[in-house]
Design a protein around this motif. Structure first.
Motif, PDB file in Angstrom:
ATOM      1  N   ALA A 246       0.832  -1.212   0.000  1.00 21.19           N
ATOM      2  CA  ALA A 246       0.000   0.000   0.000  1.00 21.19           C
ATOM      3  C   ALA A 246       0.861   1.255   0.000  1.00 21.19           C
ATOM      4  O   ALA A 246       0.527   2.252  -0.670  1.00 21.19           O
ATOM      5  CB  ALA A 246      -0.927  -0.011   1.211  1.00 21.19           C
ATOM      6  N   ARG A 247       1.973   1.228   0.745  1.00 26.76           N
ATOM      7  CA  ARG A 247       2.884   2.385   0.766  1.00 26.76           C
ATOM      8  C   ARG A 247       3.427   2.668  -0.630  1.00 26.76           C
ATOM      9  O   ARG A 247       3.469   3.830  -1.070  1.00 26.76           O
ATOM     10  CB  ARG A 247       4.030   2.110   1.742  1.00 26.76           C
ATOM     11  N   GLY A 251       2.040   5.909  -2.857  1.00 24.92           N
ATOM     12  CA  GLY A 251       3.084   6.855  -3.213  1.00 24.92           C
ATOM     13  C   GLY A 251       3.221   7.036  -4.709  1.00 24.92           C
ATOM     14  O   GLY A 251       3.591   8.111  -5.195  1.00 24.92           O
ATOM     15  N   ARG A 252       2.901   5.993  -5.449  1.00 25.80           N
ATOM     16  CA  ARG A 252       3.056   6.014  -6.907  1.00 25.80           C
ATOM     17  C   ARG A 252       1.851   6.658  -7.592  1.00 25.80           C
ATOM     18  O   ARG A 252       1.993   7.313  -8.632  1.00 25.80           O
ATOM     19  CB  ARG A 252       3.238   4.577  -7.388  1.00 25.80           C
ATOM     20  N   ASP A 253       0.654   6.463  -7.046  1.00 21.73           N
ATOM     21  CA  ASP A 253      -0.573   6.976  -7.668  1.00 21.73           C
ATOM     22  C   ASP A 253      -1.250   7.944  -6.705  1.00 21.73           C
ATOM     23  O   ASP A 253      -1.873   7.524  -5.727  1.00 21.73           O
ATOM     24  CB  ASP A 253      -1.506   5.813  -8.000  1.00 21.73           C
ATOM     25  N   GLY A 285       1.815  11.432   5.262  1.00 21.04           N
ATOM     26  CA  GLY A 285       0.762  12.113   4.523  1.00 21.04           C
ATOM     27  C   GLY A 285      -0.061  11.182   3.652  1.00 21.04           C
ATOM     28  O   GLY A 285      -1.231  11.455   3.363  1.00 21.04           O
ATOM     29  N   LEU A 286       0.544  10.064   3.259  1.00 20.63           N
ATOM     30  CA  LEU A 286      -0.183   9.103   2.422  1.00 20.63           C
ATOM     31  C   LEU A 286      -1.330   8.429   3.176  1.00 20.63           C
ATOM     32  O   LEU A 286      -2.248   7.888   2.549  1.00 20.63           O
ATOM     33  CB  LEU A 286       0.774   8.033   1.899  1.00 20.63           C
ATOM     34  N   LEU A 287      -1.280   8.460   4.499  1.00 16.64           N
ATOM     35  CA  LEU A 287      -2.302   7.767   5.297  1.00 16.64           C
ATOM     36  C   LEU A 287      -3.678   8.402   5.151  1.00 16.64           C
ATOM     37  O   LEU A 287      -4.680   7.792   5.547  1.00 16.64           O
ATOM     38  CB  LEU A 287      -1.885   7.743   6.770  1.00 16.64           C
ATOM     39  N   ARG A 288      -3.736   9.618   4.594  1.00 10.15           N
ATOM     40  CA  ARG A 288      -5.046  10.232   4.349  1.00 10.15           C
ATOM     41  C   ARG A 288      -5.860   9.405   3.361  1.00 10.15           C
ATOM     42  O   ARG A 288      -7.080   9.528   3.308  1.00 10.15           O
ATOM     43  CB  ARG A 288      -4.875  11.652   3.813  1.00 10.15           C
ATOM     44  N   ALA A 361       2.235  -3.295  -8.108  1.00  8.66           N
ATOM     45  CA  ALA A 361       2.124  -3.192  -9.564  1.00  8.66           C
ATOM     46  C   ALA A 361       0.872  -3.893 -10.076  1.00  8.66           C
ATOM     47  O   ALA A 361       0.196  -3.405 -10.992  1.00  8.66           O
ATOM     48  CB  ALA A 361       3.373  -3.774 -10.217  1.00  8.66           C
ATOM     49  N   ALA A 362       0.540  -5.037  -9.466  1.00  9.42           N
ATOM     50  CA  ALA A 362      -0.653  -5.787  -9.892  1.00  9.42           C
ATOM     51  C   ALA A 362      -1.927  -5.025  -9.561  1.00  9.42           C
ATOM     52  O   ALA A 362      -2.900  -5.086 -10.327  1.00  9.42           O
ATOM     53  CB  ALA A 362      -0.662  -7.159  -9.224  1.00  9.42           C
TER      54      ALA A 362
END
Length: 425
Positions: A246-247, A251-253, A285-288, A361-362
């Motif tokens: 998930a991290r 982070g990627r999208d 910040g991604l946890l939002r 990626a999947a």
């Protein structure tokens, strides 16, 4: 024609796919040619950092609403019932396979089993109770839902003992991986019957209204890719691996969202919060865009809101309910290669190694190809029908009962004499 009386024995009521499926079977078969009841050993469970009283459980409420009698030997886990059991052990009660039962509990079990024609044991743990000396003989069908019998503590020994004693007349395996694992563990192959898991297709289906409502309630855009993880917080589910994936994914999208639901999937679980900190410590910040939903009773809505349903388990799985329910709601499955996941996912989604990067990626690929997978998911609906599953269970229960009746009749025909008078004919 008399109804066939069937009693299911549960270790307890707590959130999990096996109890959901078994309770669906019981409700589906009740009221026809069979009359079902449920006896739970524990009236309350504490699992996955969650206190789960029987009366609050969705399966308990569904069973009782359907008119199925449900009772418990003990009022609450670790409470008065357990203390009474331990006292009974000191006073001459019985212990077997990890279970300690008082005289009063054994008497209550004897009354319940005497009123049944066939017993269903939800997984092998209740056999610690059913193996106790002095209980009435009734044929037992054991319903198995995992692929790692050696990791079930004393429960496998209890199953072996029940088979050796002739109590177990059949085992229902929810997956081929379950059958193979238990046969390898020494359970006779002739006892094994594979009945694949099924779900309510009227409940679990693509639903644009539910999808929109769920996303709106969480502040998720209509076109955002959403991955759902539906599992209890347990080691076999490999939650740290899911969070690492998930991290990477979040982070990627920048538009992606991740939903986590199940027992223990809340901020009140210190083990989960520690896992989250370990995975997201460098990017809080991604946890939002990661939502902890806990136990939900509207999984059809959660799955309808998702594009991807993910499973990162490392062991134990057989035919995971989350994958089936999610697929039937239109979510593309992404799973590690455990149990029957390869067969379930084939043609419907992606199988991955147990590594965070390939999993992330999947997810992206599955969300992008959701429309392409939709026809295959639609064609598979009959395969995962709850009606098919319930019918198969009912036929097996009837067959076990008839075999037990035929085995008893020849014995009753044999006569002996006492003072020249035949008896026992």
């Amino acid at each position: 024609m008399n109804e066939l009386r069937v009693l299911s024995i549960y270790e307890g009521f707590f959130s999990g796919g096996a109890r959901i499926l078994h309770s669906d079977v019981v409700r589906g078969l009740s009221g026809g040619a069979q009359r079902h009841a449920v006896l739970s050993i524990e009236g309350e469970m504490h699992r996955e950092a969650t206190r789960q009283p029987m009366s609050d459980d969705a399966c308990y409420r569904a069973l009782t609403a359907a008119g199925v009698p449900v009772s418990a030997l003990r009022d609450r886990f670790g409470g008065e019932g357990r203390e009474d059991a331990e006292a009974g052990s000191r006073e001459g009660g019985h212990e077997s396979g990890g279970g300690v039962f008082s005289r009063s509990e054994l008497a209550a079990t004897a009354r319940a089993t005497a009123a049944a024609d066939v017993l269903l044991s939800l997984k092998e743990q209740p056999l610690a109770l059913l193996n106790q000396a002095g209980l009435p003989y009734r044929p037992v069908v054991v319903c198995l839902h995992r692929s790692d019998p050696e990791n079930q503590g004393p429960a496998l020994d209890a199953l072996r003992a029940a088979v050796a004693a002739g109590r177990v007349r059949a085992c229902v395996c929810c997956a081929e991986s379950t059958r193979a694992a238990y046969v390898a563990a020494g359970i006779p192959a002739e006892l094994m019957h594979v009945i694949p898991n099924g779900v309510d297709l009227l409940r679990f289906r693509p639903d644009a209204v539910r999808r929109a409502a769920m996303r709106s309630s969480l502040g998720i855009a209509a076109d955002a890719p959403v991955t759902v993880f539906a599992a209890r917080y347990a080691e076999m589910k490999n939650v740290p691996l899911f969070l690492r994936a998930a991290r990477i994914h979040l982070g990627r999208d920048p538009g992606a969202h991740v939903l986590m639901c199940g027992a223990g999937m809340t901020a009140e679980n210190p083990e989960l919060t520690a896992d989250i900190t370990a995975a997201f410590g460098d990017a809080p910040g991604l946890l939002r865009r990661l939502s902890l939903l806990g136990v939900r009773h509207d999984m059809e809505t959660v799955y309808a809101a998702a594009d991807v349903v993910s499973l990162t388990s490392s062991s134990g799985e057989a035919a995971p309910l989350c994958l089936i329910e999610g697929m039937m709601c239109g979510a593309v499955p992404v799973a590690t290669d455990v149990g029957d996941c390869a067969e379930l996912v084939a043609g419907h989604g992606f199988l991955t190694p147990a590594e965070a990067e390939p999993i992330a990626a999947a997810w992206s690929r599955a969300a992008a190809l959701a429309a392409d997978f939709a026809p295959a998911l639609a064609r598979s609906r009959e395969r995962f029908s709850q009606t098919r599953m319930v019918t198969a269970y009912g036929a097996l229960i009837e067959r076990v009962h008839q075999d037990a009746v035929r085995a008893v009749r020849p014995a009753r025909r044999r006569t002996r004499t006492r003072a020249g008078v035949p008896y026992g004919a």
